[in-house]
Motif scaffolding. Structure first.
Motif, PDB file in Angstrom:
ATOM      1  N   ALA A 130       0.802  -1.227   0.000  1.00  0.00           N
ATOM      2  CA  ALA A 130       0.000   0.000   0.000  1.00  0.00           C
ATOM      3  C   ALA A 130       0.833   1.274   0.000  1.00  0.00           C
ATOM      4  CB  ALA A 130      -0.923  -0.004   1.220  1.00  0.00           C
ATOM      5  N   ILE A 131       2.127   1.160   0.181  1.00  0.00           N
ATOM      6  CA  ILE A 131       2.958   2.364   0.233  1.00  0.00           C
ATOM      7  C   ILE A 131       3.009   3.039  -1.134  1.00  0.00           C
ATOM      8  CG2 ILE A 131       5.328   3.189   0.531  1.00  0.00           C
ATOM      9  CD1 ILE A 131       5.687   1.164   2.719  1.00  0.00           C
ATOM     10  N   ARG A 132       2.816   4.354  -1.117  1.00  0.00           N
ATOM     11  CA  ARG A 132       2.877   5.138  -2.346  1.00  0.00           C
ATOM     12  C   ARG A 132       4.268   5.751  -2.490  1.00  0.00           C
ATOM     13  NH1 ARG A 132      -2.214   6.527  -0.045  1.00  0.00           N
ATOM     14  NH2 ARG A 132      -1.181   8.251   1.063  1.00  0.00           N
ATOM     15  N   LEU A 133       4.852   5.623  -3.676  1.00  0.00           N
ATOM     16  CA  LEU A 133       6.135   6.248  -3.978  1.00  0.00           C
ATOM     17  C   LEU A 133       5.899   7.528  -4.761  1.00  0.00           C
ATOM     18  CD1 LEU A 133       8.352   3.251  -5.197  1.00  0.00           C
ATOM     19  CD2 LEU A 133       8.226   4.217  -2.900  1.00  0.00           C
ATOM     20  N   HIS A 134       6.651   8.568  -4.423  1.00  0.00           N
ATOM     21  CA  HIS A 134       6.576   9.847  -5.134  1.00  0.00           C
ATOM     22  C   HIS A 134       8.002  10.247  -5.516  1.00  0.00           C
ATOM     23  CE1 HIS A 134       2.521  10.156  -3.329  1.00  0.00           C
ATOM     24  NE2 HIS A 134       3.113   9.775  -2.214  1.00  0.00           N
ATOM     25  N   PHE A 135       8.343  10.119  -6.783  1.00  0.00           N
ATOM     26  CA  PHE A 135       9.681  10.497  -7.244  1.00  0.00           C
ATOM     27  C   PHE A 135       9.693  11.976  -7.611  1.00  0.00           C
ATOM     28  CE2 PHE A 135       9.880   5.927  -7.822  1.00  0.00           C
ATOM     29  CZ  PHE A 135      11.168   5.639  -7.402  1.00  0.00           C
ATOM     30  N   VAL A 136      10.678  12.691  -7.083  1.00  0.00           N
ATOM     31  CA  VAL A 136      10.816  14.116  -7.352  1.00  0.00           C
ATOM     32  C   VAL A 136      12.278  14.390  -7.697  1.00  0.00           C
ATOM     33  CG1 VAL A 136      10.603  16.448  -6.443  1.00  0.00           C
ATOM     34  CG2 VAL A 136       8.947  14.688  -5.752  1.00  0.00           C
ATOM     35  N   ALA A 137      12.511  14.900  -8.904  1.00  0.00           N
ATOM     36  CA  ALA A 137      13.866  15.225  -9.334  1.00  0.00           C
ATOM     37  C   ALA A 137      14.005  16.704  -9.674  1.00  0.00           C
ATOM     38  CB  ALA A 137      14.251  14.374 -10.547  1.00  0.00           C
ATOM     39  N   ASN A 138      13.022  17.250 -10.368  1.00  0.00           N
ATOM     40  CA  ASN A 138      13.139  18.588 -10.932  1.00  0.00           C
ATOM     41  C   ASN A 138      13.146  19.656  -9.844  1.00  0.00           C
ATOM     42  OD1 ASN A 138      12.911  20.876 -12.686  1.00  0.00           O
ATOM     43  ND2 ASN A 138      11.838  19.589 -14.164  1.00  0.00           N
ATOM     44  N   ILE A 139      13.944  20.683 -10.054  1.00  0.00           N
ATOM     45  CA  ILE A 139      13.934  21.826  -9.142  1.00  0.00           C
ATOM     46  C   ILE A 139      12.653  22.645  -9.320  1.00  0.00           C
ATOM     47  CG2 ILE A 139      15.126  23.387 -10.724  1.00  0.00           C
ATOM     48  CD1 ILE A 139      15.710  23.158  -6.938  1.00  0.00           C
ATOM     49  N   ASP A 140      11.972  22.474 -10.426  1.00  0.00           N
ATOM     50  CA  ASP A 140      10.660  23.105 -10.644  1.00  0.00           C
ATOM     51  C   ASP A 140       9.725  22.649  -9.528  1.00  0.00           C
ATOM     52  OD1 ASP A 140       8.098  23.855 -11.479  1.00  0.00           O
ATOM     53  OD2 ASP A 140       8.486  23.401 -13.581  1.00  0.00           O
ATOM     54  N   SER A 141       9.203  23.590  -8.773  1.00  0.00           N
ATOM     55  CA  SER A 141       8.400  23.248  -7.595  1.00  0.00           C
ATOM     56  C   SER A 141       7.117  22.523  -7.949  1.00  0.00           C
ATOM     57  CB  SER A 141       8.072  24.509  -6.796  1.00  0.00           C
ATOM     58  OG  SER A 141       7.299  25.414  -7.591  1.00  0.00           O
ATOM     59  N   ALA A 142       6.707  22.561  -9.221  1.00  0.00           N
ATOM     60  CA  ALA A 142       5.457  21.907  -9.604  1.00  0.00           C
ATOM     61  C   ALA A 142       5.518  20.404  -9.362  1.00  0.00           C
ATOM     62  CB  ALA A 142       5.148  22.198 -11.074  1.00  0.00           C
ATOM     63  N   GLU A 143       6.672  19.783  -9.640  1.00  0.00           N
ATOM     64  CA  GLU A 143       6.767  18.340  -9.424  1.00  0.00           C
ATOM     65  C   GLU A 143       6.664  18.012  -7.937  1.00  0.00           C
ATOM     66  OE1 GLU A 143       9.350  14.530 -11.010  1.00  0.00           O
ATOM     67  OE2 GLU A 143      10.468  16.352 -10.524  1.00  0.00           O
ATOM     68  N   LEU A 144       7.363  18.775  -7.116  1.00  0.00           N
ATOM     69  CA  LEU A 144       7.314  18.535  -5.678  1.00  0.00           C
ATOM     70  C   LEU A 144       5.923  18.823  -5.125  1.00  0.00           C
ATOM     71  CD1 LEU A 144       8.716  17.788  -3.065  1.00  0.00           C
ATOM     72  CD2 LEU A 144       9.556  20.143  -2.912  1.00  0.00           C
TER      73      LEU A 144
END
Length: 485
Positions: A130-144
């Motif tokens: 059930a764990i959700r993964l959220h990958f964030v790479a871009n410095i663009d705050s929209a992805e985060l």
């Protein structure tokens, strides 16, 4: 030489390269003469083949499931590797109450685990916890922002992955996540518990505020784009279980064994590399396409872009001479979608662009109609390779296809963690062979550093520090002034 090479559940078919036996012999002699097999042996011996940084590149140790020692300067690194395995396994047994994992990293700290987790999820989502993964790479705050909107702050863990723990994008994103935790009333002790560092610089991670027990090391002899086999691959183990993570390593280890033991004429990584060299010499190619006929492998071309173009996008050899043509532009996307995008250019465009087609023998879903879908998918794959090779001669020249467009077909017996590991290791070893043939260091990226250096004063100027404009060229300075006006 056989046009079919099979190893580790993969089969490479080079028939549409139309390389004669005599041409194969010349290619193999050239590769051996330029040290491709010696570079392989030096890598596995822990020698400092990353010459510019005076480091080994011993990533096969990260998936070494044999009982063999693997040494650097006479010291066996396997106890260090196994200790990290043990710690990762222990963490995976204590996931109760965790709902979300935010995975912060960029480049080699992101592409590998992102690709593998995306692929395994699409192969069999029923196996996922059930764990959700959220990958964030871009410095663009929209992805985060997207990741934070979906995560539950009081049951989230944050993986901060950076080899040096100085990566601007990753640390900026990490600080914003910490601020988000504070905004949701997390206490300092809760925040400290939430942060996990994955790095070759534990001291910097601890200085950032990560508890020593939450730091999972890898080492400076692990190149970033070769690091998914290390603790960088932690998201795989968390999401799919530690046994699945070890299956992934096992497939890569099996490909290592093939690369070590297979003769040059039957060596899959070397053969795959030599088809590219042949196409450069015969057709003067400047681009190459990677087309996986598998939705689960849709991120594979982007992973290969970093592996190939960051490793070999260079014009000067290790001995300081001007290179022969090196890395082509690498692009691709999943078939059959890509047929409705750029295949027109592949068939009738003015330049020859060779293709690696990747196809899976077994259907990749449990739908009642999966067999029919898969037959249509494979039919398209085989038809595209045939059309590129043979072309067509129509009465109306406008409709004719010239043919003589080379391709490889790489069959994957079954798409699972084991065979995915073997596939990625195959392309890693192909890169090693190419680097040796071109006399390049496949493990550094000096060209990346210039833009990073220039970004610092520009960011200061954007923040209002006019003194930072000194030394910035006139065009960039004018752009900054326009943005700040």
């Amino acid at each position: 030489m056989s046009k079919l090479i099979s190893a580790v559940g993969l089969t490479l078919d080079t028939a549409y390269q139309k390389i004669s036996d005599d041409e194969w012999r010349q290619l193999i002699d050239m590769a051996i003469g330029r040290g491709a097999l010696k570079k392989r042996d030096d890598l596995l011996a822990g020698k400092a083949i990353n010459q510019s940084e005076n480091r080994a590149a011993l990533h096969p140790a990260l998936r070494n499931l044999s009982n063999r020692a693997m040494t650097i300067d006479g010291i066996d690194v396997m106890p260090l590797v196994k200790n990290v395995w043990q710690r990762m396994s222990g963490f995976c047994n204590q996931l109760m109450g965790i709902t979300d994992i935010i995975c912060l990293g960029i480049g080699g700290s992101d592409w590998g685990p992102r690709l593998v987790c995306d692929a395994l999820y699409h192969i069999n989502p029923k196996e996922n916890n059930a764990i959700r993964l959220h990958f964030v790479a871009n410095i663009d705050s929209a992805e985060l922002a997207t990741a934070l909107s979906r995560a539950q702050p009081h049951s989230t863990r944050v993986l901060i992955t950076s080899k040096t723990f100085t990566t601007l994008e990753t640390l900026r994103n990490a600080q914003t996540v910490i601020n988000w935790l504070k905004q949701h009333n997390a206490t300092p002790s809760q925040i400290k518990k939430s942060l996990i560092g994955i790095t070759a610089n534990p001291e910097a991670a601890e200085a950032f505020g990560i508890a020593p027990d939450n730091i999972y090391p890898f080492w400076d002899w692990v190149g970033g784009r070769f690091s998914v086999w290390s603790a960088v691959g932690f998201p795989i183990a968390i999401k799919f279980g530690f046994d699945t993570y070890m299956d992934f390593l096992a497939g890569a280890h099996a490909m290592d064994e093939h690369f070590i033991t297979a003769p040059a004429t039957e060596n899959m990584p070397l053969t795959l590399a030599l088809t590219l060299i042949h196409n450069q010499k015969k057709h003067g190619i400047t681009a190459k396409a990677l087309i996986p006929y598998a939705h689960a492998l849709r991120l594979l071309p982007e992973w290969l872009q970093q592996l190939e173009m960051e490793s070999h996008g260079k014009t000067v050899t290790m001995s300081g001479e001007t290179c022969d043509p090196t890395s082509p532009v690498v692009f691709g996307s999943a078939g059959s979608n890509s047929q409705h995008s750029y295949f027109q250019m592949l068939h009738q465009g003015s330049q020859i662009i060779p293709v690696d087609f990747i196809a899976v023998q077994e259907p990749m879903s449990q739908l009642p109609e999966a067999k029919e879908h898969h037959e249509a998918l494979i039919a398209n794959c085989l038809a595209q390779a045939q059309a590129l090779a043979n072309g067509s001669n129509e009465t109306n020249a406008y409709n004719s296809c010239p043919g003589n467009r080379p391709s490889n077909l790489l069959w994957v017996k079954k798409l699972d963690a084991y065979h995915l590991g073997a596939l990625l290791a195959l392309y890693e070893h192909r890169a090693l062979c190419l680097g040796a043939i071109w006399n390049l260091n496949s493990f550094d990226q000096p060209g990346v550093e210039l833009g990073k250096k220039l970004a610092k004063p520009i960011q200061q100027a954007l923040h209002g520090d006019n003194s930072a404009l000194n030394g910035i060229d006139e065009i960039t300075a004018a752009r900054i002034k326009w943005l700040n006006s």
